[in-house]
Design an enzyme around this catalytic site. Structure first.
Site, short mmCIF file in Angstrom:
data_model
loop_
_atom_site.label_atom_id
_atom_site.label_comp_id
_atom_site.label_asym_id
_atom_site.label_seq_id
_atom_site.Cartn_x
_atom_site.Cartn_y
_atom_site.Cartn_z
N SER A 23 60.95 1.14 36.05
CA SER A 23 61.54 1.65 37.31
C SER A 23 62.34 0.55 37.99
CB SER A 23 60.44 2.15 38.24
OG SER A 23 59.44 1.16 38.42
N ASN A 111 48.99 0.66 41.99
CA ASN A 111 48.94 2.01 42.56
C ASN A 111 48.95 2.01 44.08
OD1 ASN A 111 48.81 2.68 39.91
ND2 ASN A 111 46.67 3.38 39.93
N HIS A 157 78.20 37.90 63.10
CA HIS A 157 78.82 38.42 61.87
C HIS A 157 80.24 37.86 61.67
CE1 HIS A 157 75.58 41.50 61.99
NE2 HIS A 157 75.85 41.51 63.29
N SER A 278 96.71 16.55 49.51
CA SER A 278 96.70 17.24 48.24
C SER A 278 97.63 16.48 47.29
CB SER A 278 97.19 18.67 48.43
OG SER A 278 97.71 19.18 47.21
N LYS A 284 99.93 19.57 52.85
CA LYS A 284 98.52 19.84 53.16
C LYS A 284 97.75 18.69 53.77
CE LYS A 284 96.07 22.80 51.47
NZ LYS A 284 95.02 23.43 50.69
N GLU A 291 83.86 19.48 53.99
CA GLU A 291 83.47 20.17 52.76
C GLU A 291 82.40 19.37 52.00
OE1 GLU A 291 87.47 22.61 51.54
OE2 GLU A 291 87.50 20.45 51.40
N GLN A 323 56.37 8.03 39.38
CA GLN A 323 57.48 7.07 39.45
C GLN A 323 58.82 7.81 39.67
OE1 GLN A 323 57.54 3.40 36.98
NE2 GLN A 323 59.16 4.41 35.84
N1 ARG Z 1 56.49 1.53 38.83
C1 ARG Z 1 55.38 2.34 39.19
C2 ARG Z 1 55.81 3.49 40.07
O1 ARG Z 1 56.87 3.43 40.56
C3 ARG Z 1 54.37 1.50 39.93
C4 ARG Z 1 52.98 1.95 39.77
C5 ARG Z 1 52.51 1.72 38.37
N2 ARG Z 1 51.14 1.99 38.20
C6 ARG Z 1 50.58 2.18 37.04
N3 ARG Z 1 49.32 2.44 37.02
N4 ARG Z 1 51.26 2.15 35.93
O2 ARG Z 1 55.10 4.44 40.27
#
Ligand code: ARG
Length: 459
Positions: A23, A111, A157, A278, A284, A291, A323
């Protein structure tokens, strides 16, 4: 071998797994929150004699250096570190040595760490978005104050219904955006609990002091149940919902701006700075800003549905599915912020064509209801009958090719002999607008009262 891989592994992770599992490419955005959380954690560990004082000092100094390196662009993000938590910890150990650096993760898990970082991020943006909405409300209010007598057709309406004033119309949006702010603030209050100290799922045997960490990080409470805390992403869903609702309001306003800026209406003209051209039609000027604002609402709804779908049916506690929460929230928050900024600018710089708004009121027999109300009030005619008589008046006006407000007294009297000389006072557009003087109504005085309420609230 990556830090998260203990002695249980004999081989390194495959390149493909590193790419798929990481991540870091997106959660590096959380570096500040991550380091702030780690500093509070280390300080608490020392206070509880879980770490020695000088160990905590070294950790804190090391973390500050990591922060600096990231902000200077010197930090090397390596995808095999998986996420921002592991990346910061690895660099910390390189700076202060494995011996002490390796102690930071005592009584903590990724966690609860990710739950903290992500919560800090959403809390910060609950506030930031509220502030930006407030700025936009101020812009709308300024325009409203200059237009409490500017007539335009109120619609139902998308058909001309009754004359209203432009400030009254803007106050409808101000009311929506005020509720949006309240929603962000409510979410902030609900999410104001510290997740850190829950460790993996069940708490920790170390004698930590969660209240101290909460205080340090600006949370007013500590979460109640660890299993819930590491599984909970309600705060993320809430900000996604709040953004979706706000963007729905923006989208409705954008739609009106698009209609109003068309040649058929010309109620508003966007400034050149916020109009687009445009590539083929040189004449235009397009309302791309409005939009895109309308279009981006679809995108943020998508993010909200995505996270609901990810979380549905996940067993307790943490699962890696979670994640997937971050990109949706980051995207919606960033979308919301830029949308608010450009909306504010585009509205601030647009011209309001009062004349055209007024002219539009002369089409569509906007004061027809006023004739019916006149017949009820002055002539004591039952409303149903008055409604019917007024219908005949409108048909007659159409035959004459005029608006009902422009019909002469003689013509009106031909429709019903009970109609008196004073009727013209009722059919006049200003009078019609000002007649709706009930609380929350469109009359200029009622509109001014609404403005005063909003000004009081803004304080
Ligand atoms: N990169 C993980 C996330 O965004 C962090 C938590 C990872 N925890 C684990 N038990 N693998 O959720």
């Amino acid at each position: 071998m990556a830090k998260s891989r203990s002695g249980v592994f004999e081989k390194s992770a495959s390149e493909l797994l590193n790419i798929f599992n990481a991540s870091l490419p997106f959660d590096k955005k959380l570096y500040k929150e991550d380091i702030k959380g780690s500093i509070a954690h280390a300080t608490m560990l020392a206070n509880q004699n879980i770490l020695a004082e000088d160990e905590a000092k070294k950790i804190v100094a090391g973390l500050k250096q990591v922060l600096e390196e990231i902000e200077n662009g010197e930090f090397i993000f390596d995808i095999s570190d998986e996420d921002i938590h592991m990346a910061v910890e690895k660099r910390l150990s390189q700076i202060i040595g494995e011996e002490i650096g390796g102690k930071l993760h005592t009584a903590r898990s990724r966690n609860d760490q990710v739950a903290l970082d992500f919560r800090l991020y959403t809390q910060k943006n609950n506030i930031e978005i509220s502030l930006q909405i407030k700025e936009f409300i101020k812009t709308l209010l300024k325009i409203a104050k200059e237009n409490t007598k500017t007539l335009l057709p109120g619609m139902t309406h998308l058909q001309h219904a009754q004359p209203i004033n432009f400030a009254f119309h803007l106050l409808a949006y101000i009311s929506m955006f005020k509720r949006d702010i309240e929603r962000f603030e409510d979410s902030y209050k609900r999410a104001d609990v510290l997740p850190l100290g829950c460790a993996a799922l069940a708490g920790t045997p170390h004698s930590i002091d969660r209240d101290m960490v909460a205080k340090e990080l600006g949370f007013s409470k500590v979460s109640l149940n660890c299993l819930d805390t590491v599984s909970d992403r309600d705060f993320a869903l809430e900000i996604l919902f709040n953004i979706s609702t706000m963007m729905m309001h923006i989208s409705r306003f954008a739609e009106e701006l698009i209609i109003w800026s068309s040649s058929e209406f010309r109620f508003v003209t966007f400034s050149d700075e916020y109009s687009t051209g445009s590539s083929i039609m040189p004449q235009k000027k397009n309302p791309d800003v409005a939009e895109l604002l309308r279009g981006k609402s679809g995108r943020v709804y998508g993010n909200m549905i995505a996270l609901f779908t990810v979380l549905k049916a996940l067993p307790l506690a943490y699962n890696k599915d979670m994640q997937e929460d971050k990109e949706a929230v980051f995207d919606s928050v960033e979308t919301a912020l830029i949308c608010l900024k450009i909306l504010n600018k585009a509205v601030e710089t647009m011209t309001i064509n009062k004349e055209n708004m007024r002219k539009a009121c002369e089409v569509g027999h906007l004061s027809a209801t006023d004739l019916a109300d006149y017949l009820v009030k002055k002539c004591k005619i039952p409303f149903r009958e008055a409604h019917h008589i007024t219908g005949s008046a409108v048909a007659y006006a159409q035959k004459l090719g005029v608006d009902i407000s422009q019909m002469s007294l003689d013509e009106l009297k031909k429709i019903d002999s009970r109609i008196g000389d004073d009727v013209t006072d009722f059919l006049n557009l200003e009078a019609s607008m000002n007649a709706r003087n009930s609380k929350g109504g469109t009359s200029t005085s009622s509109t001014l009262a609404q403005i005063a309420t909003i000004e009081e609230w803004l304080k």
